[in-house]
Design a protein around this motif. Structure first.
Motif, PDB file in Angstrom:
ATOM      1  N   ALA A  99       0.816  -1.213   0.000  1.00 15.43           N
ATOM      2  CA  ALA A  99       0.000   0.000   0.000  1.00 15.43           C
ATOM      3  C   ALA A  99       0.851   1.265   0.000  1.00 15.43           C
ATOM      4  N   GLU A 100       2.111   1.146   0.335  1.00 14.33           N
ATOM      5  CA  GLU A 100       2.998   2.302   0.352  1.00 14.33           C
ATOM      6  C   GLU A 100       3.799   2.450  -0.939  1.00 14.33           C
ATOM      7  N   ASP A 101       3.558   1.572  -1.900  1.00 10.76           N
ATOM      8  CA  ASP A 101       4.223   1.659  -3.209  1.00 10.76           C
ATOM      9  C   ASP A 101       3.663   2.869  -3.942  1.00 10.76           C
ATOM     10  N   ILE A 102       4.480   3.856  -4.158  1.00 11.85           N
ATOM     11  CA  ILE A 102       4.023   5.095  -4.786  1.00 11.85           C
ATOM     12  C   ILE A 102       3.531   4.853  -6.215  1.00 11.85           C
ATOM     13  N   GLU A 103       4.006   3.791  -6.847  1.00 14.94           N
ATOM     14  CA  GLU A 103       3.607   3.483  -8.218  1.00 14.94           C
ATOM     15  C   GLU A 103       2.369   2.589  -8.305  1.00 14.94           C
ATOM     16  N   LEU A 104       1.796   2.219  -7.173  1.00  8.76           N
ATOM     17  CA  LEU A 104       0.665   1.296  -7.173  1.00  8.76           C
ATOM     18  C   LEU A 104      -0.498   1.775  -8.045  1.00  8.76           C
ATOM     19  N   PRO A 105      -0.927   3.038  -7.946  1.00  7.38           N
ATOM     20  CA  PRO A 105      -2.012   3.483  -8.833  1.00  7.38           C
ATOM     21  C   PRO A 105      -1.641   3.406 -10.321  1.00  7.38           C
ATOM     22  N   LEU A 106      -0.370   3.661 -10.636  1.00  5.94           N
ATOM     23  CA  LEU A 106       0.085   3.556 -12.025  1.00  5.94           C
ATOM     24  C   LEU A 106       0.054   2.108 -12.501  1.00  5.94           C
ATOM     25  N   LYS A 107       0.460   1.195 -11.622  1.00  6.54           N
ATOM     26  CA  LYS A 107       0.432  -0.230 -11.965  1.00  6.54           C
ATOM     27  C   LYS A 107      -1.003  -0.707 -12.161  1.00  6.54           C
ATOM     28  N   LEU A 108      -1.907  -0.245 -11.311  1.00 10.00           N
ATOM     29  CA  LEU A 108      -3.318  -0.600 -11.450  1.00 10.00           C
ATOM     30  C   LEU A 108      -3.864  -0.081 -12.775  1.00 10.00           C
ATOM     31  N   ASN A 109      -3.563   1.157 -13.085  1.00 15.06           N
ATOM     32  CA  ASN A 109      -4.038   1.750 -14.333  1.00 15.06           C
ATOM     33  C   ASN A 109      -3.491   1.004 -15.543  1.00 15.06           C
ATOM     34  N   LYS A 110      -2.218   0.633 -15.497  1.00 15.76           N
ATOM     35  CA  LYS A 110      -1.614  -0.120 -16.610  1.00 15.76           C
ATOM     36  C   LYS A 110      -2.298  -1.473 -16.767  1.00 15.76           C
ATOM     37  N   MET A 111      -2.565  -2.141 -15.641  1.00 13.96           N
ATOM     38  CA  MET A 111      -3.246  -3.429 -15.712  1.00 13.96           C
ATOM     39  C   MET A 111      -4.604  -3.274 -16.381  1.00 13.96           C
ATOM     40  N   LEU A 112      -5.368  -2.272 -15.950  1.00 13.69           N
ATOM     41  CA  LEU A 112      -6.698  -2.059 -16.530  1.00 13.69           C
ATOM     42  C   LEU A 112      -6.617  -1.770 -18.021  1.00 13.69           C
ATOM     43  N   GLU A 113      -5.690  -0.910 -18.403  1.00 14.47           N
ATOM     44  CA  GLU A 113      -5.519  -0.584 -19.824  1.00 14.47           C
ATOM     45  C   GLU A 113      -5.109  -1.808 -20.636  1.00 14.47           C
ATOM     46  N   ASP A 114      -4.152  -2.573 -20.119  1.00 15.70           N
ATOM     47  CA  ASP A 114      -3.665  -3.752 -20.842  1.00 15.70           C
ATOM     48  C   ASP A 114      -4.744  -4.819 -20.968  1.00 15.70           C
ATOM     49  N   CYS A 115      -5.531  -5.004 -19.928  1.00 17.14           N
ATOM     50  CA  CYS A 115      -6.604  -5.997 -19.967  1.00 17.14           C
ATOM     51  C   CYS A 115      -7.689  -5.574 -20.952  1.00 17.14           C
ATOM     52  N   GLU A 116      -8.055  -4.315 -20.907  1.00 16.78           N
ATOM     53  CA  GLU A 116      -9.067  -3.810 -21.845  1.00 16.78           C
ATOM     54  C   GLU A 116      -8.572  -3.939 -23.283  1.00 16.78           C
ATOM     55  N   LYS A 117      -7.313  -3.639 -23.492  1.00 16.95           N
ATOM     56  CA  LYS A 117      -6.698  -3.749 -24.823  1.00 16.95           C
ATOM     57  C   LYS A 117      -6.730  -5.197 -25.322  1.00 16.95           C
ATOM     58  N   ALA A 118      -6.374  -6.139 -24.455  1.00 16.61           N
ATOM     59  CA  ALA A 118      -6.377  -7.561 -24.829  1.00 16.61           C
ATOM     60  C   ALA A 118      -7.781  -8.032 -25.173  1.00 16.61           C
ATOM     61  N   GLU A 119      -8.767  -7.582 -24.399  1.00 21.21           N
ATOM     62  CA  GLU A 119     -10.151  -7.975 -24.645  1.00 21.21           C
ATOM     63  C   GLU A 119     -10.655  -7.405 -25.981  1.00 21.21           C
ATOM     64  N   LYS A 120     -10.355  -6.138 -26.236  1.00 13.54           N
ATOM     65  CA  LYS A 120     -10.776  -5.511 -27.497  1.00 13.54           C
ATOM     66  C   LYS A 120     -10.077  -6.150 -28.694  1.00 13.54           C
ATOM     67  N   LYS A 121      -8.801  -6.433 -28.539  1.00 14.30           N
ATOM     68  CA  LYS A 121      -8.032  -7.073 -29.605  1.00 14.30           C
ATOM     69  C   LYS A 121      -8.640  -8.437 -29.950  1.00 14.30           C
ATOM     70  N   ALA A 122      -9.003  -9.200 -28.942  1.00 12.23           N
ATOM     71  CA  ALA A 122      -9.612 -10.513 -29.169  1.00 12.23           C
ATOM     72  C   ALA A 122     -10.948 -10.364 -29.896  1.00 12.23           C
ATOM     73  N   ALA A 123     -11.731  -9.368 -29.507  1.00 14.58           N
ATOM     74  CA  ALA A 123     -13.030  -9.151 -30.156  1.00 14.58           C
ATOM     75  C   ALA A 123     -12.858  -8.787 -31.627  1.00 14.58           C
ATOM     76  N   LEU A 124     -11.895  -7.917 -31.916  1.00 16.36           N
ATOM     77  CA  LEU A 124     -11.654  -7.513 -33.308  1.00 16.36           C
ATOM     78  C   LEU A 124     -11.134  -8.682 -34.146  1.00 16.36           C
ATOM     79  N   GLN A 125     -10.209  -9.433 -33.584  1.00 22.51           N
ATOM     80  CA  GLN A 125      -9.675 -10.580 -34.323  1.00 22.51           C
ATOM     81  C   GLN A 125     -10.738 -11.659 -34.496  1.00 22.51           C
ATOM     82  N   GLY A 126     -11.648 -11.767 -33.550  1.00 24.38           N
ATOM     83  CA  GLY A 126     -12.763 -12.705 -33.682  1.00 24.38           C
ATOM     84  C   GLY A 126     -13.640 -12.356 -34.870  1.00 24.38           C
ATOM     85  N   LYS A 127     -13.857 -11.073 -35.091  1.00 24.49           N
ATOM     86  CA  LYS A 127     -14.647 -10.634 -36.248  1.00 24.49           C
ATOM     87  C   LYS A 127     -13.961 -10.997 -37.556  1.00 24.49           C
TER      88      LYS A 127
END
Length: 153
Positions: A30-58
């Motif tokens: 909880a004291e990791d100053i980069e924790l919010p940045l890591k969380l944001n990166k995870m969310l962005e990367d996961c959303e990107k992977a999900e969208k990429k899969a949907a587009l490639q599925g089409k």
């Protein structure tokens, strides 16, 4: 050489969460100053992977179907597509929660919305340790929360 002693530091700021019935845990600093940045990166990367899969599925759906034994070329391509998406999702989640966290949490089970389920389960913990501020919580809930499209407002 004489053993002088042992250095032990307090583990303040470490938040441990039990993640399965086997007693496995993940630890969030909880004291990791980069924790919010890591969380944001995870969310962005996961959303990107999900969208990429949907587009490639089409793209796969537009290809002509060819039978390959008991499966089709579409079946085969979807397996490869989802396998890659799951790898990307697990990498993103492990990037936030630490190496091996996905295996502890999900075992060998994979599905595209696993990161959304994880965020729903983690949300109270992230609030408790102060990673999510009200505005951030609202953004995440609005963006990644369940949307019931059958509801008339």
């Amino acid at each position: 050489m004489e053993n002088i002693g042992k250095l032990q530091l307090a583990n303040s700021g470490l938040y441990e969460i039990e993640v399965n019935d086997n007693g496995d845990t993940i630890v969030i600093d909880a004291e990791d100053i980069e924790l919010p940045l890591k969380l944001n990166k995870m969310l962005e990367d996961c959303e990107k992977a999900e969208k990429k899969a949907a587009l490639q599925g089409k793209v796969i759906d537009k290809k002509e179907v060819e039978q390959k034994g008991i499966i089709t070329n579409h079946d085969e391509e979807y397996v490869k597509l989802y396998k890659q998406a799951y790898t990307e999702l697990r990498k993103a989640i492990d990037g936030f929660l630490g190496e091996g966290a996905c295996q502890k949490i999900f075992g060998s089970r994979n599905y595209l919305s696993m990161w959304k389920d994880l965020m729903e389960a983690l949300n109270p913990h992230l609030q408790k340790i102060g990673v999510l501020q009200n505005s951030t919580k609202d953004i995440i809930a609005q963006k990644y929360g369940d949307k019931d499209e059958d509801v008339i407002e």
